[in-house]
Design a protein around this motif. Sequence first.
Motif, mmCIF file in Angstrom:
data_model
loop_
_atom_site.group_PDB
_atom_site.id
_atom_site.type_symbol
_atom_site.label_atom_id
_atom_site.label_comp_id
_atom_site.label_asym_id
_atom_site.label_seq_id
_atom_site.Cartn_x
_atom_site.Cartn_y
_atom_site.Cartn_z
ATOM 1 N N ILE A 61 0.668 -1.517 -0.297
ATOM 2 C CA ILE A 61 0.174 0.221 -0.370
ATOM 3 C C ILE A 61 1.238 1.167 -0.110
ATOM 4 N N ASP A 62 1.585 1.836 -1.273
ATOM 5 C CA ASP A 62 1.383 3.351 -1.056
ATOM 6 C C ASP A 62 0.528 4.040 -1.451
ATOM 7 N N GLY A 63 0.831 5.163 -0.125
ATOM 8 C CA GLY A 63 -0.750 5.724 -0.211
ATOM 9 C C GLY A 63 -2.337 5.681 -0.252
ATOM 10 N N ASP A 64 -2.438 5.637 -1.218
ATOM 11 C CA ASP A 64 -3.739 5.687 -1.630
ATOM 12 C C ASP A 64 -3.907 4.209 -3.174
ATOM 13 N N THR A 65 -2.815 3.846 -3.503
ATOM 14 C CA THR A 65 -2.703 2.996 -3.782
ATOM 15 C C THR A 65 -2.301 1.551 -3.622
ATOM 16 N N ARG A 104 -0.639 -9.188 -16.070
ATOM 17 C CA ARG A 104 -1.142 -10.965 -16.874
ATOM 18 C C ARG A 104 0.064 -11.997 -15.737
ATOM 19 N N ARG A 105 1.481 -11.165 -15.563
ATOM 20 C CA ARG A 105 2.318 -12.124 -15.072
ATOM 21 C C ARG A 105 2.191 -11.613 -13.504
ATOM 22 N N GLY A 106 1.183 -11.049 -13.124
ATOM 23 C CA GLY A 106 0.790 -11.283 -11.437
ATOM 24 C C GLY A 106 0.596 -9.905 -10.618
ATOM 25 N N LEU A 107 1.161 -8.926 -11.599
ATOM 26 C CA LEU A 107 1.767 -7.436 -10.665
ATOM 27 C C LEU A 107 0.343 -6.803 -11.466
ATOM 28 N N LEU A 108 -0.581 -6.769 -9.898
ATOM 29 C CA LEU A 108 -1.940 -6.230 -10.233
ATOM 30 C C LEU A 108 -2.248 -4.857 -9.448
ATOM 31 N N PRO A 109 -2.906 -3.681 -9.399
ATOM 32 C CA PRO A 109 -3.471 -2.985 -9.168
ATOM 33 C C PRO A 109 -4.383 -2.789 -8.864
ATOM 34 N N LEU A 110 -4.934 -2.677 -7.667
ATOM 35 C CA LEU A 110 -5.930 -1.908 -7.276
ATOM 36 C C LEU A 110 -7.172 -1.618 -7.496
ATOM 37 N N TRP A 111 -8.239 -1.702 -8.463
ATOM 38 C CA TRP A 111 -9.714 -0.823 -8.511
ATOM 39 C C TRP A 111 -9.847 0.343 -9.074
ATOM 40 N N ASP A 112 -8.001 -0.051 -10.626
ATOM 41 C CA ASP A 112 -7.481 0.610 -10.968
ATOM 42 C C ASP A 112 -8.189 -0.174 -12.207
ATOM 43 N N GLY A 113 -9.096 0.456 -13.156
ATOM 44 C CA GLY A 113 -10.352 0.288 -13.628
ATOM 45 C C GLY A 113 -9.522 0.052 -15.294
ATOM 46 N N LYS A 114 -9.390 0.946 -15.452
ATOM 47 C CA LYS A 114 -8.653 1.463 -16.708
ATOM 48 C C LYS A 114 -6.820 -0.197 -16.795
ATOM 49 N N SER A 119 -13.969 -4.401 -15.537
ATOM 50 C CA SER A 119 -13.767 -4.797 -13.884
ATOM 51 C C SER A 119 -14.785 -3.487 -12.999
ATOM 52 N N SER A 120 -15.290 -4.336 -12.024
ATOM 53 C CA SER A 120 -17.024 -3.973 -11.267
ATOM 54 C C SER A 120 -16.705 -2.308 -11.222
ATOM 55 N N PRO A 121 -18.064 -1.862 -11.374
ATOM 56 C CA PRO A 121 -17.274 0.338 -11.248
ATOM 57 C C PRO A 121 -17.205 0.087 -10.121
ATOM 58 N N ALA A 122 -16.939 -0.583 -8.753
ATOM 59 C CA ALA A 122 -17.340 0.121 -7.802
ATOM 60 C C ALA A 122 -15.757 0.533 -8.022
ATOM 61 N N GLY A 123 -15.253 1.984 -6.626
ATOM 62 C CA GLY A 123 -14.350 2.296 -6.425
ATOM 63 C C GLY A 123 -13.444 1.940 -5.508
ATOM 64 N N GLN A 124 -12.247 2.452 -5.298
ATOM 65 C CA GLN A 124 -12.253 1.743 -3.848
ATOM 66 C C GLN A 124 -12.608 2.639 -2.733
ATOM 67 N N PRO A 125 -12.906 1.905 -1.530
ATOM 68 C CA PRO A 125 -13.422 2.053 -0.316
ATOM 69 C C PRO A 125 -12.255 3.333 0.301
ATOM 70 N N SER A 126 -13.839 4.218 0.558
ATOM 71 C CA SER A 126 -12.629 5.614 1.371
ATOM 72 C C SER A 126 -11.728 5.317 3.093
ATOM 73 N N GLU A 127 -12.169 3.920 3.021
ATOM 74 C CA GLU A 127 -11.509 3.435 4.023
ATOM 75 C C GLU A 127 -11.720 1.946 4.330
ATOM 76 N N LEU A 128 -10.537 1.914 3.830
ATOM 77 C CA LEU A 128 -9.675 -0.027 3.557
ATOM 78 C C LEU A 128 -10.455 -0.847 5.314
ATOM 79 N N PRO A 129 -11.217 -2.419 4.763
ATOM 80 C CA PRO A 129 -11.419 -2.879 6.127
ATOM 81 C C PRO A 129 -10.060 -3.156 6.712
ATOM 82 N N GLU A 130 -10.568 -3.801 8.129
ATOM 83 C CA GLU A 130 -9.513 -4.368 8.140
ATOM 84 C C GLU A 130 -8.980 -5.902 7.800
#
Length: 186
Positions: A61-65, A104-114, A119-130
């Motif tokens: 986790i780097d900031g919001d990424t 495709r080789r396994g390096l996957l950004p989350l919540w990056d629809g591009k 991808s599902s339209p949901a954006g990253q939650p403002s607060e990640l769950p525990e």
Amino acid sequence: MPSLRATELRHHTVRRREHTIVVTAITVSSVVVVLMALGFWAFFVHSLSDPGSPGLVGMRIDGDTVTVKAGQCPQDRVRRIEVWDGDAERLLWRGDKPRTEEGRRGLLPLWDGKAYRTSSPAGQPSELPETLDVTIDHGPEYGVAEVFDIAEVRAAALPPGSYWTGDGVRTAEQLDGVLDCGSSSP
């Protein structure tokens, strides 16, 4: 007790022996069935907890990424990633068919629809769950999954190119090296 005649005595002795044999056979059979059941249970627990091709999944986790790295063999390609709220057991986000070779080789950004064909339209939650439960599908044969404690991932001092795993900090190369990819190299 009245005295028994010789034939009655033999008949009584034979019946006692038959009874003893039947009871012994039932006892031994029961023990064998219980031992077989325990053996099958141990085999299935071992098979499910230690799959033939164990893979590790790392997160940083780097900031919001939020980025995930799945260890995989060179010929494998990621088809889908799903991110679940580990406590509420609900799907938060899904990405199908990463667009880049790196994805495709396994390096996957989350919540990056591009980064994905769909991808599902949901954006990253403002607060990640525990906890986040991340599942990565490599096709019909197998996939890998990991549950991450978000506080642990955030607290880890991760050098560039490293990821937090259940086994500690690993680089992308170390994650890919976990699998037995069938190579003949030592």
